[in-house]
Design a protein around this motif. Structure first.
Motif, PDB file in Angstrom:
ATOM      1  N   GLY A   1      21.747  -7.281 -19.456  1.00 59.56           N
ATOM      2  CA  GLY A   1      21.160  -7.123 -18.134  1.00 59.56           C
ATOM      3  C   GLY A   1      21.722  -5.914 -17.414  1.00 59.56           C
TER       4      GLY A   1
ATOM      5  N   SER B   1      24.532 -11.521 -22.953  1.00 63.26           N
ATOM      6  CA  SER B   1      23.288 -11.494 -22.193  1.00 63.26           C
ATOM      7  C   SER B   1      23.496 -10.786 -20.862  1.00 63.26           C
ATOM      8  CB  SER B   1      22.806 -12.917 -21.973  1.00 63.26           C
ATOM      9  OG  SER B   1      21.882 -12.956 -20.928  1.00 63.26           O
TER      10      SER B   1
ATOM     11  N   PRO C   1      16.362  -6.386 -19.008  1.00 67.96           N
ATOM     12  CA  PRO C   1      16.229  -7.780 -18.558  1.00 67.96           C
ATOM     13  C   PRO C   1      15.525  -8.671 -19.569  1.00 67.96           C
ATOM     14  CG  PRO C   1      14.744  -6.343 -17.354  1.00 67.96           C
ATOM     15  CD  PRO C   1      15.658  -5.453 -18.138  1.00 67.96           C
TER      16      PRO C   1
ATOM     17  N   VAL D   1      17.154 -12.167 -21.146  1.00 63.17           N
ATOM     18  CA  VAL D   1      16.595 -13.523 -21.071  1.00 63.17           C
ATOM     19  C   VAL D   1      16.357 -14.078 -22.460  1.00 63.17           C
ATOM     20  CG1 VAL D   1      14.599 -14.838 -20.320  1.00 63.17           C
ATOM     21  CG2 VAL D   1      15.606 -13.158 -18.810  1.00 63.17           C
TER      22      VAL D   1
ATOM     23  N   THR E   1       9.690  -6.007 -18.486  1.00 60.66           N
ATOM     24  CA  THR E   1       9.022  -6.911 -19.418  1.00 60.66           C
ATOM     25  C   THR E   1       7.603  -6.448 -19.703  1.00 60.66           C
ATOM     26  OG1 THR E   1      10.367  -8.639 -18.447  1.00 60.66           O
ATOM     27  CG2 THR E   1       8.559  -9.336 -19.831  1.00 60.66           C
TER      28      THR E   1
ATOM     29  N   VAL F   1      17.556 -17.607 -24.183  1.00 62.75           N
ATOM     30  CA  VAL F   1      16.580 -18.594 -24.649  1.00 62.75           C
ATOM     31  C   VAL F   1      16.700 -18.799 -26.152  1.00 62.75           C
ATOM     32  CG1 VAL F   1      14.131 -19.035 -24.912  1.00 62.75           C
ATOM     33  CG2 VAL F   1      14.982 -18.150 -22.771  1.00 62.75           C
TER      34      VAL F   1
ATOM     35  N   CYS G   1      26.397 -15.706 -23.980  1.00 64.28           N
ATOM     36  CA  CYS G   1      25.993 -15.597 -22.576  1.00 64.28           C
ATOM     37  C   CYS G   1      26.594 -14.341 -21.942  1.00 64.28           C
ATOM     38  CB  CYS G   1      26.410 -16.847 -21.806  1.00 64.28           C
ATOM     39  SG  CYS G   1      25.460 -18.289 -22.283  1.00 64.28           S
TER      40      CYS G   1
END
Lengths: 103, 164
Positions: B47, B43, B52, B56, B126, B60, B40
């Protein structure tokens, strides 16, 4: 001293995580912990990819991270299936117990 | 030092600290939870590095799917704490530590000596990532990945079956 995070700082973090993962593979004898240390090393490589991608302004590194993640998912699934099969045969998870391939 | 830089160093320290917990615990359940913290924090760092989509995906796929699989197998097999080293454990640990430090020095030297030039702006939204992934050079790799996942699925079921 320049306190802003640069690509070098992210790369140093990646090197540290990779070395810790390698150290874990040497130190631990539980096969599942060893698999987790391999995941740690894969993540260190991913961090280096993202850092270079961020510095060079290209998206290729991030696309590579995407594929590394899918391969890591496949590796974890097959690796844990092998662990379950091994545990059924020997009733232990100690890597020293699995020596049938040793000559 | 601005807030983003502070966050970067905080999450970097958290990632390194929890990675140390991962490899120093004898109970694999604690290792798994520490690894979730590491993933985490990474992650968050993705970011902060302007990715981004990857950030994510990290939550996931890694924290959400792979670590749940690990915890599931750990609880399925009812794993005990790792026992003490039978023989001369201290020498082996020293050698392992020396090898890891050597490895870090080698990779670190190579990476620090790279001449990278000035930083260029990155657009990794994205939408851009999706356009790259579904356009020609990477489309074949993407499709090959789905075959890989299918092969891993079938392989995992075949390996973990009872009557093999």
């Amino acid at each position: 001293m320049n306190a802003e995070p640069t690509v070098q700082h992210a790369l140093l973090l990646s090197v540290g995580l990779f070395a810790l993962g390698a150290l874990g593979v040497f130190l631990r004898r539980n096969i599942i912990t060893i698999l987790m240390c391999i995941e740690l090393m894969l993540n260190a490589a991913n961090l280096a990819f993202v850092a270079f991608s961020n510095h060079l302004g290209t998206r290729e590194g991030q696309i590579l991270v995407f594929f590394v993640m899918t391969v890591a998912a496949a590796e974890a699934a097959v690796g844990l299936a092998i662990v379950i099969a091994l545990h059924r045969g020997k009733d232990t998870l100690d890597v020293d117990a699995f020596s049938v391939l040793k000559w | 030092m601005d807030f983003a830089a502070l966050l970067f160093y905080a999450f970097g320290a958290l990632a390194l600290g929890s990675a140390i917990v991962v490899i120093s615990q004898r109970n694999p359940i604690y290792s798994a939870f520490a690894l979730i913290v590491t993933l985490c924090s990474l992650s968050a760092i993705y970011g902060l590095l302007g990715s981004p989509f990857i950030a994510v995906l990290q939550i996931v796929v890694y924290a959400g799917a792979i670590m749940v699989l690990f915890l599931f197998v750990l609880m399925l097999l009812n794993v005990k704490r790792e026992g003490r080293d039978p023989g001369d454990g201290r020498t082996l640990k020293g050698v392992a530590l020396a090898l890891a430090v050597l490895l870090a020095l080698q990779i670190g030297t190579v990476l620090m000596r790279a001449r990278l030039g000035p930083a260029r702006p990155l657009d990794a939204s994205t939408e851009k990532m999706a356009r790259d992934l579904f356009s020609l050079p990477y489309l074949y790799v993407f499709e090959a990945t789905s075959v890989l996942i299918l092969a891993a699925l079938v392989g995992a079921v075949a390996l973990a079956r009872k009557d093999s």
